[in-house]
Scaffold this motif. Structure first.
Motif, mmCIF file in Angstrom:
data_model
loop_
_atom_site.group_PDB
_atom_site.id
_atom_site.type_symbol
_atom_site.label_atom_id
_atom_site.label_comp_id
_atom_site.label_asym_id
_atom_site.label_seq_id
_atom_site.Cartn_x
_atom_site.Cartn_y
_atom_site.Cartn_z
ATOM 1 N N ARG A 113 35.115 54.220 49.528
ATOM 2 C CA ARG A 113 35.717 52.898 49.360
ATOM 3 C C ARG A 113 37.236 52.888 49.499
ATOM 4 N NH1 ARG A 113 33.044 50.164 44.142
ATOM 5 N NH2 ARG A 113 34.892 51.155 43.217
ATOM 6 N N GLN A 146 34.551 43.736 49.616
ATOM 7 C CA GLN A 146 35.183 43.185 48.412
ATOM 8 C C GLN A 146 36.323 44.084 48.013
ATOM 9 O OE1 GLN A 146 34.708 40.472 46.900
ATOM 10 N NE2 GLN A 146 32.781 39.763 47.756
ATOM 11 N N ARG A 147 37.519 43.560 47.994
ATOM 12 C CA ARG A 147 38.629 44.351 47.510
ATOM 13 C C ARG A 147 38.560 44.386 46.003
ATOM 14 N NH1 ARG A 147 44.621 43.653 49.687
ATOM 15 N NH2 ARG A 147 43.829 41.548 49.929
ATOM 16 N N LEU B 92 47.128 42.054 46.423
ATOM 17 C CA LEU B 92 46.114 41.556 45.498
ATOM 18 C C LEU B 92 45.135 40.580 46.144
ATOM 19 C CD1 LEU B 92 48.566 40.939 42.530
ATOM 20 C CD2 LEU B 92 47.130 42.946 42.900
ATOM 21 N N ARG B 93 45.659 39.686 46.960
ATOM 22 C CA ARG B 93 44.814 38.648 47.558
ATOM 23 C C ARG B 93 45.351 38.330 48.949
ATOM 24 N NH1 ARG B 93 46.046 37.356 42.331
ATOM 25 N NH2 ARG B 93 44.252 37.191 40.936
ATOM 26 N N ALA D 82 34.907 53.405 34.644
ATOM 27 C CA ALA D 82 36.094 52.944 35.366
ATOM 28 C C ALA D 82 37.161 54.037 35.298
ATOM 29 C CB ALA D 82 36.614 51.650 34.749
ATOM 30 N N LYS D 109 44.875 41.187 39.013
ATOM 31 C CA LYS D 109 43.769 40.881 39.928
ATOM 32 C C LYS D 109 42.526 41.612 39.449
ATOM 33 C CE LYS D 109 41.171 40.145 43.544
ATOM 34 N NZ LYS D 109 41.278 40.812 44.818
ATOM 35 N N LEU D 110 41.469 40.877 39.262
ATOM 36 C CA LEU D 110 40.189 41.487 38.918
ATOM 37 C C LEU D 110 39.246 41.280 40.092
ATOM 38 C CD1 LEU D 110 38.389 42.898 36.860
ATOM 39 C CD2 LEU D 110 37.837 40.661 35.904
ATOM 40 N N LYS D 112 35.894 42.952 42.588
ATOM 41 C CA LYS D 112 34.593 43.571 42.330
ATOM 42 C C LYS D 112 34.723 45.083 42.227
ATOM 43 C CE LYS D 112 31.215 40.223 43.235
ATOM 44 N NZ LYS D 112 31.263 39.389 44.436
ATOM 45 N N ARG D 113 35.647 45.640 43.002
ATOM 46 C CA ARG D 113 35.769 47.094 43.048
ATOM 47 C C ARG D 113 37.060 47.623 42.451
ATOM 48 N NH1 ARG D 113 34.059 49.067 48.950
ATOM 49 N NH2 ARG D 113 36.309 48.820 49.233
ATOM 50 N N LEU D 114 38.101 46.799 42.488
ATOM 51 C CA LEU D 114 39.397 47.248 41.983
ATOM 52 C C LEU D 114 39.968 46.212 41.025
ATOM 53 C CD1 LEU D 114 41.184 48.542 45.237
ATOM 54 C CD2 LEU D 114 40.049 49.913 43.477
ATOM 55 N N VAL D 116 43.771 45.428 39.171
ATOM 56 C CA VAL D 116 45.188 45.780 39.136
ATOM 57 C C VAL D 116 45.816 45.063 37.954
ATOM 58 C CG1 VAL D 116 47.372 45.777 40.418
ATOM 59 C CG2 VAL D 116 45.202 45.977 41.650
ATOM 60 N N SER D 138 39.492 51.681 39.460
ATOM 61 C CA SER D 138 38.324 51.515 40.305
ATOM 62 C C SER D 138 37.133 51.234 39.398
ATOM 63 C CB SER D 138 38.100 52.797 41.114
ATOM 64 O OG SER D 138 36.958 52.665 41.915
ATOM 65 N N ILE D 139 36.391 50.197 39.728
ATOM 66 C CA ILE D 139 35.270 49.752 38.892
ATOM 67 C C ILE D 139 33.977 50.249 39.511
ATOM 68 C CG2 ILE D 139 34.076 47.714 37.987
ATOM 69 C CD1 ILE D 139 36.779 46.218 38.336
ATOM 70 N N PRO D 140 33.136 50.916 38.743
ATOM 71 C CA PRO D 140 31.887 51.412 39.317
ATOM 72 C C PRO D 140 30.991 50.249 39.756
ATOM 73 C CG PRO D 140 31.939 51.788 36.941
ATOM 74 C CD PRO D 140 33.279 51.235 37.322
ATOM 75 N N VAL D 141 30.213 50.494 40.789
ATOM 76 C CA VAL D 141 29.287 49.452 41.248
ATOM 77 C C VAL D 141 27.861 49.852 40.907
ATOM 78 C CG1 VAL D 141 30.720 48.477 43.051
ATOM 79 C CG2 VAL D 141 29.359 50.507 43.532
ATOM 80 N N PHE D 145 28.624 54.934 41.570
ATOM 81 C CA PHE D 145 30.061 54.834 41.702
ATOM 82 C C PHE D 145 30.597 55.746 42.798
ATOM 83 C CE2 PHE D 145 34.323 54.475 40.972
ATOM 84 C CZ PHE D 145 34.897 55.703 40.751
ATOM 85 N N GLN D 146 31.438 55.187 43.645
ATOM 86 C CA GLN D 146 32.147 55.976 44.648
ATOM 87 C C GLN D 146 33.603 55.580 44.619
ATOM 88 O OE1 GLN D 146 31.193 58.389 46.422
ATOM 89 N NE2 GLN D 146 28.972 58.291 46.289
ATOM 90 N N ARG D 147 34.482 56.526 44.328
ATOM 91 C CA ARG D 147 35.889 56.216 44.380
ATOM 92 C C ARG D 147 36.310 56.213 45.846
ATOM 93 N NH1 ARG D 147 40.162 58.979 40.467
ATOM 94 N NH2 ARG D 147 38.588 60.593 40.611
#
Lengths: 147, 147, 147, 147
Positions: A113, A146-147, B92-93, D82, D109-110, D112-114, D116, D138-141, D145-147
């Motif tokens: 990712r 999805q970022r 960020l966006r 995470a 920024k929240l 799906k994957r990151l 900040v 990095s948020i696991p899916v 999870f893949q970083r």
């Protein structure tokens, strides 16, 4: 051993089509790209300079960001939607007016990712590093990016 | 309370003379600058965009770097040789095509030798932050500048 | 050619006296330091770990910051008041539980007022880089230190 | 409006179980967490200090990283895996010996994957910011999870 997913001519063709803003003219050359590192050359022009005759920060940031994208394409193949998520630059020395700027990028980590790399920016007139960059790209995934 | 060392017209005059590359035309406006923060507007142009219609990273990095310089001038007065030593940006966006880009900069620390600030970049179409920057400038000293 | 201003035993003596918090026990070893680069080893302990058995971020950040200080001392001699002004870390891979952590630091730019370097952190069990750091130190000047 | 996915007692319980290294004793208090921001307090101890009586960089980096994790948990609920991918810190002023350290974190920024965020670190004795941090997690899916 790393194998490039795109040759330099393939990279040039892709970038001319996808990224005409950054790669339209002849100002940036891809000197090499091997799937793990790349080397670019930006021809000198007066538009690079800021007062005092130094190469401007935005010129260096843009070239580093682009070099990171080129090495990533070289590593993963033609992926149009990879985007920079973070870039950190340390400005170290003045660039040399009248000379091309070189960017040597290499991948530090290629994940599913995220890809992280570093870029050293140099004047063609001197081996000293003008600026050092680390950058992270987010790589789109098959089920929608999805970022 | 912080008092600006330069008014907006003084800033504009100084920048037009010292920084014609970044501040020559009418594309960037200084909306306010008070010695501790500033707000800039970059008029929309198609040259800002990268593929997919997003505002390009180099556009945002250049505007943030410039905003940091403007707030620093506003804080310390006309000093031509301040240079960026570090810039860190988180994207960020996506920016919104067709709209101006705004930069809101503020100083986090003004030292004798270093100034650190943060810049939030936004589309004029939305209050959401597109990119967030922290940057450090080195301030020249009386006995000759040494980075 | 760069010549170290302090030998490894001199560095150890200085750090034990000036920096007992970071360098009191036997957990960190200075394996080499030559005025331009250095290599440290932090002995494995369970306190390094976070859940999942990875080496914790704070452990890596603290070691990198310390390695940058060691290479700076090696380059400029015993200067107690140098302070970090910026540190940027990218976490790349999990560390390997049960193994020492290595830090390889090198100076990218040694100026009169600022020194910039990079540090690669690795597990002693693998040559892959766990985390990559760039950091800036502010160097005190003769007429009194001002950050 | 943002709604917290975990209350402060729920956060404390989760962290005591999952993160005993960082949250075992009574040294760090979660004063508030609302799904978009949080405020932590680290009680003063002599172990925080480095020579000259300043609060050490590693203390500040560890607290900021932890604050970012707390606000993320507050926003997304109990997710153990995470991990920080990038952290950038600017050290601005000396901390005040003898006083607690406060961390105010907020999400920029929240995704799906990151995620900040930024963290301001202060001494309880003064409203001035000691250090400013931006960090990415990095948020696991769901599919691993893949970083």
């Amino acid at each position: 051993m790393t194998i490039a997913k795109m040759t330099v001519p393939e990279l040039e063709k892709f970038l001319r089509a996808e990224f005409p803003q950054a790669f339209s003219g002849n100002d940036i050359l891809i000197e090499e790209a091997d799937g793990a590192s790349c080397r670019l050359r930006q021809r000198y022009s007066e538009q690079m300079l800021r007062p005092g005759g130094t190469v401007s920060g935005p010129t260096l940031m843009a070239l580093a960001d682009f070099a990171m994208y080129v090495v990533l394409l070289s590593a993963i193949g033609p992926v149009g939607l990879a985007v920079t998520t973070n870039l950190n630059i340390n400005f170290l020395r003045k660039g040399v007016p009248g000379h091309d700027v070189l960017a040597a990028a290499r991948i530090l980590k290629l994940g599913k990712r995220l890809a992280v790399g570093e870029v050293s920016l140099m004047s063609a007139a001197s081996p000293e590093v003008i600026a050092h960059v680390t950058a992270t790209y987010s790589i789109p995934v098959a089920d929608g990016f999805q970022r």
